[in-house]
Design an enzyme around this catalytic site. Structure first.
Site, PDB file in Angstrom:
ATOM      1  N   CYS A 153       0.873  -1.182   0.000  1.00  0.00           N
ATOM      2  CA  CYS A 153       0.000   0.000   0.000  1.00  0.00           C
ATOM      3  C   CYS A 153       0.908   1.230   0.000  1.00  0.00           C
ATOM      4  O   CYS A 153       1.718   1.391   0.899  1.00  0.00           O
ATOM      5  CB  CYS A 153      -0.882   0.053   1.238  1.00  0.00           C
ATOM      6  SG  CYS A 153      -1.319  -1.547   1.940  1.00  0.00           S
ATOM      7  N   GLU A 215      -7.441   9.129   1.183  1.00  0.00           N
ATOM      8  CA  GLU A 215      -6.889   8.634  -0.069  1.00  0.00           C
ATOM      9  C   GLU A 215      -7.964   8.300  -1.088  1.00  0.00           C
ATOM     10  O   GLU A 215      -9.057   7.838  -0.743  1.00  0.00           O
ATOM     11  CB  GLU A 215      -6.067   7.358   0.195  1.00  0.00           C
ATOM     12  CG  GLU A 215      -4.865   7.578   1.069  1.00  0.00           C
ATOM     13  CD  GLU A 215      -4.004   6.346   1.202  1.00  0.00           C
ATOM     14  OE1 GLU A 215      -2.771   6.504   1.311  1.00  0.00           O
ATOM     15  OE2 GLU A 215      -4.556   5.213   1.204  1.00  0.00           O
TER      16      GLU A 215
END
Length: 299
Positions: A153, A215
């Site tokens: 990630c 995000e």
């Protein structure tokens, strides 16, 4: 020491990356302490003062640069990434609107006051046995240390190769880069054209009182047998799991057993998409699950 040499030394000191850019922040180089007091004007008008400059600069560096820098307790590797990496700022429709440091993009104060939203990606890598590779984030990570999460990630950076929107190429380039950085997976093991973008999610999640995430996250799937050599600065542990083993991890996390925690973005993907997409992986129909037109706003 000549005036020219001293001036060069002063100029070099002023350009060192761990000093802020304006001289009024240099705590010891431009100090109120008589033993350490310097200013550009006094140095030029009194060349003799250059003679002691190296020793005083050394004292300044050793005594104050780390203590007076923001977040002095931060791991050195994570500090460098926080201030050097420039994330891509986007609006809620994934249009690029600018860029900012990784540091600013993860400050909850900035996220809340300026609504900073940055582009990210989450890689889900399966081996030929259809097992998913998970990682436990290192203890030195600024956000969500020691939590378990999907394979990798991170963020595409504000650079030409990672800003390419066509076919999500910029994000896929970034994924290949970070799989090497975090897990030591060579680029040839994960060709860019083997990442399948399945969807995008938009979420916000605090990590602690200071840090958090906001995000627009690209979800990338790939099925590859790879060589893994985790970077301890990034990854504490790894494991491959099948569907039943992941369900057991979820049960333990929900029950608070063994102190096991999952990252919020991983949990959102698990709860909304993962198992049905995993079925596609096992059937060899994963490309049929792709929907890159929709941005899923999850909480």
């Amino acid at each position: 020491m000549t005036l020219t040499t001293g001036a060069r030394l002063l100029n070099t000191a002023a350009r060192l990356s761990f000093f802020p850019k304006s001289h009024h922040h240099y705590p010891l180089l431009f100090s109120n302490s008589p033993s350490l007091r310097f200013s550009p004007t006094s140095l030029i008008s009194n060349p003799a003062s250059f003679a002691s400059l190296p020793a005083r600069l050394s004292l300044s560096f050793n005594a104050s640069t780390m203590a007076d820098a923001p977040d002095a307790g931060m791991d050195a590797v994570q500090r460098r990434l926080m201030f050097e990496d420039e994330c891509i700022l986007v609006d809620e429709n994934d249009r690029v609107v600018g860029h900012d440091t990784k540091y600013n993009c993860h400050l909850m104060e900035k996220i809340e006051s300026e609504n900073l939203l940055h582009r990210a990606f989450s890689v889900f890598l399966f081996n030929s046995k259809n097992e998913l590779l998970l990682q436990q984030r290192s203890a030195t990570k600024v956000t969500f240390p020691l939590v378990w999460t999907n394979t990798c990630c991170s963020h595409p950076l504000y650079r030409e190769s990672e800003l390419i929107d066509e076919d999500s190429l910029g994000v896929r380039n970034a994924a290949q880069r970070k799989l090497l950085d975090e897990l030591g997976i060579p680029a040839e093991d994960v060709p860019v054209d083997q990442f399948i973008p399945l969807g995008r999610i938009l979420y916000k999640a605090p990590s602690d009182g200071k840090w958090g995430e906001h995000e627009l996250d690209y979800l990338l799937f790939t099925v590859r047998d790879v060589n893994v050599h985790p970077n301890p600065d990034e990854v504490a542990d790894i494991k491959y799991v099948n569907q039943e083993q992941l369900k057991e991890l979820l049960r333990k996390a929900d029950a608070g057993e063994e102190g096991l925690k999952l990252s919020p973005w991983f949990r959102l993907v698990v709860d909304n998409f993962l198992f049905k997409w995993w079925d596609n992986v096992e059937k060899g129909t994963i490309k049929e699950a792709a929907d890159m037109k929709t941005i899923h706003r999850l909480t």
